[in-house]
Design an enzyme around this catalytic site. Structure first.
Site, PDB file in Angstrom:
ATOM      1  N   ASN A 184     -13.553   3.468  -5.515  1.00  0.00           N
ATOM      2  CA  ASN A 184     -13.112   3.591  -3.863  1.00  0.00           C
ATOM      3  C   ASN A 184     -12.356   4.883  -3.581  1.00  0.00           C
ATOM      4  O   ASN A 184     -11.306   5.325  -4.408  1.00  0.00           O
ATOM      5  CB  ASN A 184     -11.355   2.573  -3.764  1.00  0.00           C
ATOM      6  CG  ASN A 184     -10.538   3.236  -3.667  1.00  0.00           C
ATOM      7  OD1 ASN A 184      -9.284   3.835  -3.031  1.00  0.00           O
ATOM      8  ND2 ASN A 184     -10.203   2.324  -5.034  1.00  0.00           N
ATOM      9  N   LYS A 241       0.387  -1.367   0.454  1.00  0.00           N
ATOM     10  CA  LYS A 241       0.151   0.178  -0.426  1.00  0.00           C
ATOM     11  C   LYS A 241       0.715   1.428   0.077  1.00  0.00           C
ATOM     12  O   LYS A 241       2.052   1.139   0.658  1.00  0.00           O
ATOM     13  CB  LYS A 241      -0.779   0.023   1.399  1.00  0.00           C
ATOM     14  CG  LYS A 241      -2.243   0.060   0.854  1.00  0.00           C
ATOM     15  CD  LYS A 241      -3.188   0.149   2.165  1.00  0.00           C
ATOM     16  CE  LYS A 241      -3.486   2.007   2.419  1.00  0.00           C
ATOM     17  NZ  LYS A 241      -4.351   1.668   1.418  1.00  0.00           N
ATOM     18  N   LYS A 255       4.135   4.898 -12.063  1.00  0.00           N
ATOM     19  CA  LYS A 255       2.584   4.952 -11.759  1.00  0.00           C
ATOM     20  C   LYS A 255       1.678   6.320 -11.858  1.00  0.00           C
ATOM     21  O   LYS A 255       1.514   7.024 -11.112  1.00  0.00           O
ATOM     22  CB  LYS A 255       1.743   3.985 -10.686  1.00  0.00           C
ATOM     23  CG  LYS A 255       0.322   3.256 -10.706  1.00  0.00           C
ATOM     24  CD  LYS A 255      -0.709   2.718  -9.819  1.00  0.00           C
ATOM     25  CE  LYS A 255      -1.531   2.255  -9.960  1.00  0.00           C
ATOM     26  NZ  LYS A 255      -1.559   1.681  -8.643  1.00  0.00           N
ATOM     27  N   CYS A 300      -1.807  11.923  -5.923  1.00  0.00           N
ATOM     28  CA  CYS A 300      -2.371  12.479  -4.995  1.00  0.00           C
ATOM     29  C   CYS A 300      -2.251  13.658  -5.685  1.00  0.00           C
ATOM     30  O   CYS A 300      -1.542  13.668  -5.749  1.00  0.00           O
ATOM     31  CB  CYS A 300      -0.973  11.519  -3.862  1.00  0.00           C
ATOM     32  SG  CYS A 300      -1.415  10.447  -2.728  1.00  0.00           S
TER      33      CYS A 300
END
Lengths: 301, 245
Positions: A67, A43, A163, A128
């Site tokens: 999510n 994670k 990513k 983020c």
């Protein structure tokens, strides 16, 4: 039969790993044999601990889930001190996902992770929100993506996988900046920002209102992104988007991905990755294929 | 704990919209009261990626039962399953209730939430407890009290919305009249908040939208004074003073 693939200097025993956040490094130990996997991805770890978003954090939608967990984690120091030691006897490459809200924090958290053993590579999560530029994700801007990747690369001695966020106008441009900053490989891609509401309660289904869409619904979208990047740039790609079956994984490999990540399906079937690996072997056997690398990128146009 | 596939023995509509499903499952024999399982059905993964969590209703040797109400897409699909159809089970999951011996117990259930306390009641009875069930329902159509619940209950008090007896005021008075050692609750945030203000030792089993069920994805978060906890792994059973609702 050879299933092993290389992601830059990282050698995987097979091309299947989990997507960050959908699989527990310790919580899944009882249900799946880690030594059968190509890698496991942690994670996301941030420099400072993060509490995460208010619940509900997950909602099922047609052929997928939304999510919005909000990168809940106990911080990089805690990860190195308390989480990593629990992984030391597990026979699999551990890729640590790094995420942050400030460019400088990416560097600092990578430095902390560099001090630890047992990490095979980093996966930089650029999805983020960047608090220094008003909250849009780093991965939505070429320059911010470059800055983040550069700050990790400056201190990382291990391979750096970036990513990418799919929520962008031109992912190929952003991929180029990531590669210019030194990315050794790309994970394509993260979840798609979405929203769901409840007619009965008249409220959003997520506490965060919006969240990331994953699951079989997104496979064609991500496939297009993998194909576009592969065509434009020569860099190893880990495809991540809607993989349920060995066939899905093979399709991504065929269009040029060197490896795949399974996300949502780890919720549906916690042992699914082993089935997918077995399915790939079966396909190779049926196709009389000796080496999976001969199949990677074999799509005819 | 593991993932395994099992044949359904029966899946009967015991009341309009309420189903009792039974299946053989040896791995759940040792499940403790309060633990839960998640279920998915072969072939529906593409449309419904999330497994559905259920508390175990009853364990009878190797036969396990769940009692569920049809509320959404998942339970609607489950209600169409026939004996011989297979389901995929993961469990037992989560923690279990703290148990007490020879105590005066109240099981306070709202709606189908009462089903999550049945297995517990059965075990407490065997530990010599005196059990009063306070069952809160909307009306008679949602009353799920059956012979099993009766089998371990010393007393059953039904309160309903229709005649106003399910009000917090009234339930509080009933509880105070009994003066229990321990209360276990499920199915109502309103009743949970009431218990938090009362002096009795109380436990609750919670539900929240859930991803993996194994503690990994952190989606089933519940607020506590010490930050978010996971319903699936830190719970589903909590001391009522431990959660912020």
């Amino acid at each position: 039969m050879n299933l092993s693939v290389n992601i830059g200097s990282l050698k995987l025993r097979n091309p299947v790993m989990n997507a960050s956040g959908t699989f527990g490094l310790y919580d899944y130990k009882d249900v799946i044999d880690f030594s059968k996997l190509g890698a496991v991805v942690s994670k996301s770890v941030t420099l400072d601990p993060r509490q995460g978003n208010p619940p509900p954090r997950i909602a099922e939608v047609q052929s997928g889930i939304l999510n919005a967990v909000g990168i809940q984690n106990d911080g990089a120091l805690d990860f190195v001190k308390n989480k990593l030691p629990k992984m030391k006897d597990i026979d699999v490459n551990l890729i640590v996902s790094v995420s942050n809200l400030k460019v400088a924090d990416y560097k600092k958290s990578t430095e902390i992770l560099e001090s630890a053993n047992g990490i095979a590579a980093y996966e930089v999560n650029v999805s983020c929100p960047n608090l220094e530029t008003g909250g849009t994700a780093f991965g939505m801007s070429c320059q911010e993506t470059y800055n983040v990747v550069k700050s990790v690369k400056d201190v990382a001695t291990r391979p750096v996988i970036v990513k990418l966020s799919p929520n962008v106008t031109d992912i190929v441009e952003i991929a180029k900046y990531a590669v210019d900053a030194g990315a050794d490989a790309l994970t394509v891609a993260n979840t798609y920002i979405g929203m769901a509401v409840d007619l009965k309660t008249r409220r959003p289904k997520l506490g965060n209102i919006t969240g990331g869409l994953s699951g079989p619904a997104i496979k064609p979208l991500t496939m297009r992104l993998v194909y576009a990047i592969k065509k434009a740039i020569d860099i190893p790609i880990i495809a991540s988007g809607g993989i349920m079956t060995a066939e899905d994984a093979l399709e991504y490999l065929m269009i040029g991905a060197s490896a795949v990540q399974v996300g949502t399906m780890n919720f549906t079937r916690p042992d699914i990755m082993v089935d997918i690996i077995e399915g790939i072997k079966e396909f190779m056997l049926n196709e009389k294929m000796q080496d999976i690398n001969d199949f990677i990128g074999s799509l005819s146009i | 704990m593991k993932v395994s596939t099992h044949s359904i023995l029966y899946n009967n509509e015991i009341k309009k919209g309420y189903f009792l499903m039974g299946f053989e499952c040896n791995t759940l024999k040792k499940a403790e009261p309060g633990q839960f399982i998640t279920i998915s059905v072969d072939g529906i993964e593409a449309n419904m990626p999330l497994r559905r969590p259920f508390t175990i209703y009853k364990i009878n040797n190797s036969t396990v039962e769940i009692l569920y109400k049809v509320v959404g897409k998942g339970t609607k699909l489950f209600s169409t399953l026939k004996p011989g159809d297979t389901i995929n089970i993961l469990g037992p999951l989560g923690n279990s209730f703290r148990m007490f011996e020879n105590s005066k117990i109240i099981l306070l259930g709202r709606g189908v939430g009462l089903a999550s306390l049945a297995c517990l009641g059965d075990s407490l009875k065997k530990l010599g407890c005196d059990i009063t069930v306070i069952a809160s329902f909307k009306d008679e159509s949602s009353n799920i009290i059956d012979d099993y619940i009766k089998s371990f209950s010393n007393d059953i008090i039904v309160v309903e919305d229709e005649d106003g007896t399910s009000s917090c005021d009234n339930v509080r008075k009933i509880i105070e009249g009994i003066n229990p050692d321990v209360i276990y609750s499920c199915g109502s945030k309103r009743l949970l908040r009431m218990l938090q203000k009362m002096k009795y030792k109380s436990y609750v089993t919670l539900e929240e939208r859930m991803g993996c069920g194994l503690g990994a994805c952190l989606t089933c978060a519940i607020k506590t004074p010490s930050g978010y906890k996971r319903v699936c792994k830190d719970g589903p059973c909590f001391d009522v003073m431990e959660v912020i609702i």
